[in-house]
Design a protein around this motif. Sequence first.
Motif, PDB file in Angstrom:
ATOM      1  N   ALA A   1       0.849  -1.181   0.000  1.00 52.37           N
ATOM      2  CA  ALA A   1       0.000   0.000   0.000  1.00 52.37           C
ATOM      3  C   ALA A   1       0.893   1.243   0.000  1.00 52.37           C
ATOM      4  O   ALA A   1       1.633   1.474   0.965  1.00 52.37           O
ATOM      5  CB  ALA A   1      -0.906   0.009   1.232  1.00 52.37           C
ATOM      6  N   ARG A   2       0.855   2.000  -1.098  1.00 51.44           N
ATOM      7  CA  ARG A   2       1.524   3.298  -1.157  1.00 51.44           C
ATOM      8  C   ARG A   2       1.016   4.059  -2.376  1.00 51.44           C
ATOM      9  O   ARG A   2       0.495   3.460  -3.321  1.00 51.44           O
ATOM     10  CB  ARG A   2       3.039   3.165  -1.182  1.00 51.44           C
ATOM     11  CG  ARG A   2       3.658   2.790  -2.500  1.00 51.44           C
ATOM     12  CD  ARG A   2       5.184   2.847  -2.422  1.00 51.44           C
ATOM     13  NE  ARG A   2       5.788   2.849  -3.751  1.00 51.44           N
ATOM     14  CZ  ARG A   2       7.094   2.860  -3.980  1.00 51.44           C
ATOM     15  NH1 ARG A   2       7.939   2.848  -2.943  1.00 51.44           N
ATOM     16  NH2 ARG A   2       7.577   2.889  -5.208  1.00 51.44           N
ATOM     17  N   ARG A   3       1.190   5.386  -2.340  1.00 55.99           N
ATOM     18  CA  ARG A   3       0.675   6.214  -3.428  1.00 55.99           C
ATOM     19  C   ARG A   3       1.566   6.153  -4.667  1.00 55.99           C
ATOM     20  O   ARG A   3       1.062   6.080  -5.783  1.00 55.99           O
ATOM     21  CB  ARG A   3       0.575   7.661  -2.958  1.00 55.99           C
ATOM     22  CG  ARG A   3      -0.308   7.892  -1.733  1.00 55.99           C
ATOM     23  CD  ARG A   3      -1.756   7.564  -1.975  1.00 55.99           C
ATOM     24  NE  ARG A   3      -2.368   8.322  -3.057  1.00 55.99           N
ATOM     25  CZ  ARG A   3      -3.656   8.264  -3.381  1.00 55.99           C
ATOM     26  NH1 ARG A   3      -4.470   7.460  -2.696  1.00 55.99           N
ATOM     27  NH2 ARG A   3      -4.148   8.965  -4.383  1.00 55.99           N
ATOM     28  N   ALA A   4       2.873   6.196  -4.477  1.00 60.08           N
ATOM     29  CA  ALA A   4       3.782   6.239  -5.621  1.00 60.08           C
ATOM     30  C   ALA A   4       3.785   4.888  -6.343  1.00 60.08           C
ATOM     31  O   ALA A   4       3.700   3.838  -5.712  1.00 60.08           O
ATOM     32  CB  ALA A   4       5.192   6.586  -5.158  1.00 60.08           C
ATOM     33  N   PRO A   5       3.911   4.889  -7.674  1.00 59.33           N
ATOM     34  CA  PRO A   5       3.999   3.613  -8.398  1.00 59.33           C
ATOM     35  C   PRO A   5       5.217   2.811  -7.956  1.00 59.33           C
ATOM     36  O   PRO A   5       6.237   3.367  -7.548  1.00 59.33           O
ATOM     37  CB  PRO A   5       4.131   4.050  -9.866  1.00 59.33           C
ATOM     38  CG  PRO A   5       3.587   5.441  -9.915  1.00 59.33           C
ATOM     39  CD  PRO A   5       3.911   6.048  -8.580  1.00 59.33           C
ATOM     40  N   LEU A   6       5.109   1.508  -8.051  1.00 59.33           N
ATOM     41  CA  LEU A   6       6.217   0.629  -7.703  1.00 59.33           C
ATOM     42  C   LEU A   6       7.218   0.576  -8.856  1.00 59.33           C
ATOM     43  O   LEU A   6       6.849   0.670 -10.017  1.00 59.33           O
ATOM     44  CB  LEU A   6       5.710  -0.776  -7.408  1.00 59.33           C
ATOM     45  CG  LEU A   6       4.828  -0.908  -6.173  1.00 59.33           C
ATOM     46  CD1 LEU A   6       4.179  -2.282  -6.143  1.00 59.33           C
ATOM     47  CD2 LEU A   6       5.654  -0.690  -4.912  1.00 59.33           C
ATOM     48  N   THR A   7       8.468   0.409  -8.506  1.00 61.19           N
ATOM     49  CA  THR A   7       9.510   0.242  -9.519  1.00 61.19           C
ATOM     50  C   THR A   7      10.150  -1.134  -9.361  1.00 61.19           C
ATOM     51  O   THR A   7       9.980  -1.997 -10.214  1.00 61.19           O
ATOM     52  CB  THR A   7      10.571   1.348  -9.400  1.00 61.19           C
ATOM     53  OG1 THR A   7      11.078   1.384  -8.058  1.00 61.19           O
ATOM     54  CG2 THR A   7       9.968   2.715  -9.744  1.00 61.19           C
ATOM     55  N   HIS A   8      10.841  -1.377  -8.254  1.00 62.37           N
ATOM     56  CA  HIS A   8      11.583  -2.620  -8.093  1.00 62.37           C
ATOM     57  C   HIS A   8      10.686  -3.842  -7.971  1.00 62.37           C
ATOM     58  O   HIS A   8      11.038  -4.917  -8.435  1.00 62.37           O
ATOM     59  CB  HIS A   8      12.507  -2.531  -6.871  1.00 62.37           C
ATOM     60  CG  HIS A   8      13.513  -1.425  -6.967  1.00 62.37           C
ATOM     61  ND1 HIS A   8      14.453  -1.364  -7.965  1.00 62.37           N
ATOM     62  CD2 HIS A   8      13.718  -0.323  -6.215  1.00 62.37           C
ATOM     63  CE1 HIS A   8      15.199  -0.285  -7.817  1.00 62.37           C
ATOM     64  NE2 HIS A   8      14.765   0.371  -6.759  1.00 62.37           N
ATOM     65  N   ALA A   9       9.524  -3.711  -7.343  1.00 65.39           N
ATOM     66  CA  ALA A   9       8.667  -4.872  -7.101  1.00 65.39           C
ATOM     67  C   ALA A   9       7.505  -4.951  -8.085  1.00 65.39           C
ATOM     68  O   ALA A   9       6.590  -5.746  -7.882  1.00 65.39           O
ATOM     69  CB  ALA A   9       8.137  -4.841  -5.667  1.00 65.39           C
ATOM     70  N   ARG A  10       7.549  -4.180  -9.134  1.00 66.01           N
ATOM     71  CA  ARG A  10       6.456  -4.202 -10.104  1.00 66.01           C
ATOM     72  C   ARG A  10       6.315  -5.604 -10.695  1.00 66.01           C
ATOM     73  O   ARG A  10       7.287  -6.217 -11.102  1.00 66.01           O
ATOM     74  CB  ARG A  10       6.726  -3.189 -11.209  1.00 66.01           C
ATOM     75  CG  ARG A  10       5.597  -3.076 -12.231  1.00 66.01           C
ATOM     76  CD  ARG A  10       5.936  -2.038 -13.284  1.00 66.01           C
ATOM     77  NE  ARG A  10       6.106  -0.711 -12.699  1.00 66.01           N
ATOM     78  CZ  ARG A  10       6.598   0.337 -13.367  1.00 66.01           C
ATOM     79  NH1 ARG A  10       6.991   0.194 -14.628  1.00 66.01           N
ATOM     80  NH2 ARG A  10       6.713   1.513 -12.771  1.00 66.01           N
ATOM     81  N   GLY A  11       5.086  -6.094 -10.727  1.00 65.73           N
ATOM     82  CA  GLY A  11       4.830  -7.435 -11.243  1.00 65.73           C
ATOM     83  C   GLY A  11       5.068  -8.543 -10.240  1.00 65.73           C
ATOM     84  O   GLY A  11       4.875  -9.718 -10.553  1.00 65.73           O
TER      85      GLY A  11
END
Length: 259
Positions: free
Chosen positions: A120-130
């Motif tokens: 849960a966070r507002r900013a998009p994920l980068t490292h854990a995307r997918g």
Amino acid sequence: MPRFALKIEYDGRPFAGWQAQADQPSVQQAVETALGRLDPAYAAGARIAAAGRTDAGVHASGQVAHADLARAWDPFRLAEALNFHLKPAPVAVLAAAPVPADFHARFSAVERRYLFRLVARRAPLTHARGQVWQVLNPLDTAAMRQAAAHLVGRHDFTTFRSSLCQAQSPVKSLDEITIEDLPVPHGREYRFSLRARSFLHNQVRSIVGTLERVGAGSWPPERVALALAARDRAACGPVCPPQGLYLTGVGYPADPFSA
């Protein structure tokens, strides 16, 4: 023919699931293709069996499969050879072990363990995307734990069962659900760990999707007990997406990898 158990890790994103399919890539096909470089039977189309047929996009850190080979391999060399031939697929054999001829990766299993990761966070994920399910707002962990307690034990899980499920009975014993609440940069990660002898199709994702509704404040915890008692798929919360789900381990009467 010597039988070997294989402990397998994979990133499920490029695959249509574990099970081999004629027109889509699968984890099973990747492992069998690697085996085909080492053993003529798999080059000719022999099949392996696994403890769990994970769906498209689902990951594993402790899947177990078994394979019958033409010769007795040193387990370390077998794992090394398979990993060489698995490249560049995101699949790795963590360990190989000789097992008795009556060992079966699926039918000998007495326990399966799954982990679902939700961030849960507002900013998009980068490292854990997918690799996790992302929601925007923090969840009420205490409420989710209260709701999850209604699901532990032996129940008819029709409500949390896919309409495509092929299991003979919806009655299952869910031995444990734990929920961890961990800090991540500018957010929280919730880790749902579930343990049972076996699971129905989409059972874990249905449970986690329902518990998320409780954590978000849309459902009171008691509604989960009512949904379970309804034995009606329509009473279930939304099924959460597959990318947060991991098969983390399979238990057997004797651990084939203990040595």
